[in-house]
Design a protein around this motif. Structure first.
Motif, PDB file in Angstrom:
ATOM      1  N   SER A 139      -4.198   4.375  -4.361  1.00  0.00           N
ATOM      2  CA  SER A 139      -5.606   4.080  -3.586  1.00  0.00           C
ATOM      3  C   SER A 139      -4.942   5.302  -2.540  1.00  0.00           C
ATOM      4  CB  SER A 139      -6.146   2.971  -2.921  1.00  0.00           C
ATOM      5  OG  SER A 139      -7.247   3.877  -2.079  1.00  0.00           O
ATOM      6  N   ARG A 140      -5.337   6.894  -2.998  1.00  0.00           N
ATOM      7  CA  ARG A 140      -4.214   7.664  -1.995  1.00  0.00           C
ATOM      8  C   ARG A 140      -5.317   8.599  -1.629  1.00  0.00           C
ATOM      9  NH1 ARG A 140       0.219  10.019  -5.742  1.00  0.00           N
ATOM     10  NH2 ARG A 140      -1.875  11.156  -6.924  1.00  0.00           N
ATOM     11  N   ILE A 141      -4.583   9.236  -0.686  1.00  0.00           N
ATOM     12  CA  ILE A 141      -4.992  10.951  -0.052  1.00  0.00           C
ATOM     13  C   ILE A 141      -5.160  11.804  -0.933  1.00  0.00           C
ATOM     14  CG2 ILE A 141      -5.426  11.672   1.990  1.00  0.00           C
ATOM     15  CD1 ILE A 141      -6.449   9.425   1.695  1.00  0.00           C
TER      16      ILE A 141
ATOM     17  N   GLU B 250       0.688   8.255   0.700  1.00  0.00           N
ATOM     18  CA  GLU B 250       0.444   6.424  -0.027  1.00  0.00           C
ATOM     19  C   GLU B 250      -0.293   6.192   0.880  1.00  0.00           C
ATOM     20  OE1 GLU B 250       0.884   5.355  -3.316  1.00  0.00           O
ATOM     21  OE2 GLU B 250       2.044   7.224  -3.675  1.00  0.00           O
ATOM     22  N   THR B 251      -1.582   5.170   1.068  1.00  0.00           N
ATOM     23  CA  THR B 251      -1.781   4.550   1.801  1.00  0.00           C
ATOM     24  C   THR B 251      -1.744   2.862   1.916  1.00  0.00           C
ATOM     25  OG1 THR B 251      -4.075   3.971   0.491  1.00  0.00           O
ATOM     26  CG2 THR B 251      -3.736   5.766   1.396  1.00  0.00           C
TER      27      THR B 251
ATOM     28  N   ILE C  99      -7.905   0.756   7.465  1.00  0.00           N
ATOM     29  CA  ILE C  99      -6.654   1.358   7.428  1.00  0.00           C
ATOM     30  C   ILE C  99      -7.563   2.644   8.537  1.00  0.00           C
ATOM     31  CG2 ILE C  99      -5.588   0.937   5.299  1.00  0.00           C
ATOM     32  CD1 ILE C  99      -6.226   3.656   4.506  1.00  0.00           C
ATOM     33  N   LYS C 100      -6.189   2.832   9.240  1.00  0.00           N
ATOM     34  CA  LYS C 100      -6.461   4.379   9.846  1.00  0.00           C
ATOM     35  C   LYS C 100      -5.861   5.160  10.498  1.00  0.00           C
ATOM     36  CE  LYS C 100      -6.435   3.757  14.562  1.00  0.00           C
ATOM     37  NZ  LYS C 100      -6.781   2.573  15.802  1.00  0.00           N
TER      38      LYS C 100
ATOM     39  N   LYS D  43      -1.040  12.071   7.321  1.00  0.00           N
ATOM     40  CA  LYS D  43       0.329  11.669   6.352  1.00  0.00           C
ATOM     41  C   LYS D  43       0.792   9.972   6.165  1.00  0.00           C
ATOM     42  CE  LYS D  43       1.797  16.442   8.157  1.00  0.00           C
ATOM     43  NZ  LYS D  43       0.249  17.130   8.896  1.00  0.00           N
ATOM     44  N   THR D  44       0.428   9.587   7.386  1.00  0.00           N
ATOM     45  CA  THR D  44       0.917   8.158   7.562  1.00  0.00           C
ATOM     46  C   THR D  44      -0.132   7.081   7.764  1.00  0.00           C
ATOM     47  OG1 THR D  44       1.558   7.855   9.762  1.00  0.00           O
ATOM     48  CG2 THR D  44       3.232   8.856   8.050  1.00  0.00           C
TER      49      THR D  44
END
Length: 353
Positions: A210-212, A226-227, A267-268, A274-275
């Motif tokens: 599960s990425r952006i 990455e997340t 997540i935020k 980027k992070t």
């Protein structure tokens, strides 16, 4: 007189030297839900508001469309189904986008079909036939340029782009996109896998990875981030993403097969994706299919919906409060207190207090 002078000095101090005092933003504590349409055969994940009229359009998994509009006496009315030319293929719509001129509806599976919709007419503008095709979300940067994303049919996520107002669409070659990881796809849960701010575009993937996917230039170039969200199985990962501005974003998901699980499902980011960092881990809500920032809230207020209810955060997602057990798949805000939401068997108006 001394008291009056003191008040004036305090106010001047707040406004001087470039310091602009901001009054506290009122917290959301509850929600009133008004069902506008109830139909046991209805299933809606594609919903978009028309802010100029305070109305909305929606598409259903049975291929039909609906319209929410305000009449002269300011009462809300629903037209469903909107009469459109029949189609020999049963379309399962999960995605909808609206420009100032047209609507666009995208079905999920092969043959995946993208229609330009205006009034009671729909025109097929893109079709993709492939045993693996599955489109998840659709959005536009402006009236001319738009994007849709779907699961991989090759070595990358499926991304199609229009630059001519939606009249034609082309698929980005995999050599111009990050390679998909094993088991990486996306979820057609709420039509919120894509977030756009100006030229910036974020796409949330999910599944075993599960990425952006991020583009700074309206889909011309891409990179992957990455997340830390829960991932590793086909049903885990990000289900929804939203950005308040070019830096601050939030994503939510989890595992719809274990909807009470609430570890690492929120997540935020504060650096443009980027992070990311996990927030409210081990705290409710669990799985949710859609998250949206509340307009004009300085990025502090968020609302998340899913088939287990409605939750709100008043502090940028760090903590959450459950405010309704009403089940929805997706939500869109009209303003800072009103929204439309839709799901299994209903389309509703939500008034947040």
């Amino acid at each position: 007189m001394k008291k009056m002078c003191l008040v004036i000095l305090v106010l001047l101090g707040m406004c001087s030297c470039g310091n602009h005092y901001q009054f506290p933003i009122q917290h959301i504590n509850s929600v009133e839900v008004i069902h506008l349409l109830e139909d046991s055969l209805l299933n809606v994940r594609a919903l978009e508001v028309v802010k100029e009229t305070n109305g909305a359009y929606f598409l259903a998994s049975n291929g039909k469309a609906g319209h929410i509009y305000s009449s002269d006496d300011k009462s809300l009315n629903v037209v469903y189904p909107i009469s459109m030319a029949p189609d020999s293929i049963k379309n399962n719509f999960r995605s909808l986008a609206i420009t100032s001129k047209n609507g666009f509806g995208l079905s999920i599976e092969s043959p995946a079909r993208l229609y330009k919709i205006k009034n009671d007419e729909k025109k097929l503008v893109y079709q993709e036939n492939h045993p693996k095709v599955f489109y998840d979300a659709l959005d536009f940067w402006n009236d001319q340029e738009g994007i849709a994303i779907g699961d991989p049919t090759d070595s990358c996520l499926s991304i199609i782009i229009t630059r001519d107002g939606g009249n034609s669409w082309s698929k980005i070659p995999c050599e111009n996109l990050p390679n998909a990881k094993v088991g990486e796809a996306a979820f057609a849960a709420s039509d919120t896998n894509i977030a756009i701010v100006g030229k910036h575009t974020w796409v949330a993937t999910g599944g075993k990875s599960s990425r952006i996917l991020y583009s700074p230039d309206k889909g011309e170039t891409w990179q992957a981030f990455e997340t830390p969200i829960i991932q590793g199985t086909e049903t885990t990962g990000m289900y929804s993403i939203d950005f308040y501005d070019a830096l601050n974003g939030f994503a939510i998901g989890g595992d719809y097969t274990a909807p009470e699980a609430n570890v690492a499902n929120k997540i935020k980011t504060s650096d443009g994706g980027k992070t990311w960092r996990v927030v409210a881990s081990g705290e409710n809500p669990g799985y949710r299919s859609c998250v949206q920032y509340v307009p004009a809230s300085n990025g502090k207020k968020l609302v998340a919906v899913g088939f287990k209810g409605v939750d709100v955060s008043n502090n940028a997602g760090d903590t959450w409060r459950h405010i309704s057990d009403e089940s929805f798949y997706t939500i869109r805000f009209i303003n800072d207190s009103l929204a439309y939401a839709a799901g299994a068997g209903k389309v509703s108006k939500l008034h947040f207090n």
